[in-house]
Design an enzyme around this catalytic site. Sequence first.
Site, short mmCIF file in Angstrom:
data_model
loop_
_atom_site.label_atom_id
_atom_site.label_comp_id
_atom_site.label_asym_id
_atom_site.label_seq_id
_atom_site.Cartn_x
_atom_site.Cartn_y
_atom_site.Cartn_z
N ASP A 9 0.90 -1.15 0.00
CA ASP A 9 0.00 0.00 0.00
C ASP A 9 0.93 1.20 0.00
OD1 ASP A 9 -1.57 2.25 1.01
OD2 ASP A 9 -3.14 0.75 1.28
N HIS A 10 1.05 1.86 -1.13
CA HIS A 10 2.18 2.80 -1.26
C HIS A 10 2.07 4.01 -0.32
CE1 HIS A 10 -0.41 4.93 -4.17
NE2 HIS A 10 0.37 5.98 -4.00
N HIS A 19 -5.70 2.85 1.17
CA HIS A 19 -4.82 3.91 1.64
C HIS A 19 -5.33 4.63 2.89
CE1 HIS A 19 -2.87 3.15 -2.08
NE2 HIS A 19 -3.61 3.91 -2.84
C1 BG6 Z 1 -3.69 4.63 -6.36
C2 BG6 Z 1 -5.10 4.69 -6.84
O1 BG6 Z 1 -3.49 3.51 -5.53
O2 BG6 Z 1 -3.37 5.81 -5.63
C3 BG6 Z 1 -5.32 5.93 -7.70
O3 BG6 Z 1 -5.41 3.52 -7.60
C4 BG6 Z 1 -4.88 7.17 -6.94
O4 BG6 Z 1 -6.69 6.03 -8.09
C5 BG6 Z 1 -3.48 6.99 -6.41
O5 BG6 Z 1 -4.94 8.27 -7.83
C6 BG6 Z 1 -3.05 8.16 -5.51
O6 BG6 Z 1 -1.72 8.01 -5.14
P1 BG6 Z 1 -0.64 9.19 -5.33
O7 BG6 Z 1 0.58 8.70 -4.64
O8 BG6 Z 1 -0.48 9.34 -6.81
O9 BG6 Z 1 -1.27 10.39 -4.71
#
Ligand code: BG6
Length: 483
Positions: free
Chosen positions: A176-177, A239
């Site tokens: 989960d980044h 997230h």
């Molecule tokens: C992803 C979602 O995991 O996270 C996207 O699938 C979202 O829909 C994105 O836009 C947001 O992450 P970040 O790091 O680009 O803000």
Amino acid sequence: MSGPDDHVIVLFGATGDLAKRKLLPGLFHLATAGLLPDGYRIVGSTPARSAMRDAFRALAHDAVATFGRSKPTGPVWKTFEESLSFGAADPQDPGPLLAAVRAAEESLGGASRRLFHLAIPPSAFASIIGLLGDTDLAKNAKVIVEKPFGTDLASAQALNETIHTVFDESQVFRIDHFLGKESVDNILALRFANGMFEPIWNRDHISYVQVDVPETLGLEGRAHFYEGTGAFRDMIVTHLIQVLGIVAMDPPVSLAARPLRDEKDKVFEALRPIEPAHVVRGQYEGYRDEPGVAPDSSTETFTALRMEVDNWRWVGVPFYLRSGKSLAQRRQVITLGLREPPLRMFATELTDQRQDCGNKIVIDFGDPGWIAAAFLAKEPGPAMRLEPATMTFGYAGSFCEENGLEGYERLILDAMLGDQSLFTRSDGIEHIWRASTPLLENPPPVQPYAPGSWGPEPAISELIAPHPWHLPEAVQMFPGTGT
Ligand code: BG6
């Protein structure tokens, strides 16, 4: 910190959106930062059977040029490019993939480790995991599994079972980044490395918590993925609830993977089942006209909801979560509203909205991020007049940001090092799906909202009343944000 052992990294979904936007640029940034192992090879994989090595190298070049912080030039790029090869992943014929992995391993001297990154839709997980199990590829390997992890409790349990038929839990890295973001990790430092915040971090002093992640992006051509997923599964269950876990967890006995994840998962175990009446589902006007979207689609592009953590520390404190596409700002903000002092002795002419700008802790975890303690201060002059004021720490300008890694970069590095601390665990994910079941079974209808707004009104204001949403900010807390 000692670096990772030599690795062969296999990227399933190598030509997909995630690989292009985040993974290939992220891997190259790790290379430029000297954080990849001395010996590394990256094998791209898709079901395509045609030989794609050169096409994959060209795609990687374009992806890094378009989305990367480090541009594809110079000797580091040359080494990176030469490390890229391709092997088709066909469960009926694993030969090409096996050959590509073996060739990569031989070129590293035969003593490297394997890391598989499953950047593929959930529907493809089982067949790829089967392929890894049927060949000897899974042996001593690590596997990164992308979110969303299942679509409900039953599918998450089934997916865990499938994974565990091939991999031991110690080999599994559910990614989960958001958990790899510097400023999310910094919440642990803020809370547990200081004596200032933790004593008030509970129901006695905090009256509500908000985790607010509006996005300005729309679908960006992802209808195929998004139509079957929606904002709740794409953002909230993943997230936002993971961030809630970091905000709400008790202090772990150490920062090692097991105690850290134990404490976070206890929060998920304490989540009260979500009441559909506490959920606003929205869909931006024009969504149904996007290519690939059904004309009568009921997929939500926006979710705001109230959650409760039924444990000793938080019972009675509402946690408000909001995220959606095509909203007014791209922000990632946690707000902890502090309880009012017991006696209001200041004659104040502040509007309620300005009054609310004091007395809270605001954590902006959008890279590079900042933290503000907002309070009411006396305006100079003979009268005792109050105005909102802030004490703010900003990452930009405080530390050398060049050392910072993006979420995916940090987490891929951790996976190579075998550190599971910032990855999610099966029991935690199952608790989250369990709490989500009433909503998934009885979703309220979607309400339209205007692109560029903050979601469907009056529903979102009613959801959070008597508090207001912190966003949009009524006073500027950090240069470049707020009014
Ligand atoms: C992803 C979602 O995991 O996270 C996207 O699938 C979202 O829909 C994105 O836009 C947001 O992450 P970040 O790091 O680009 O803000």
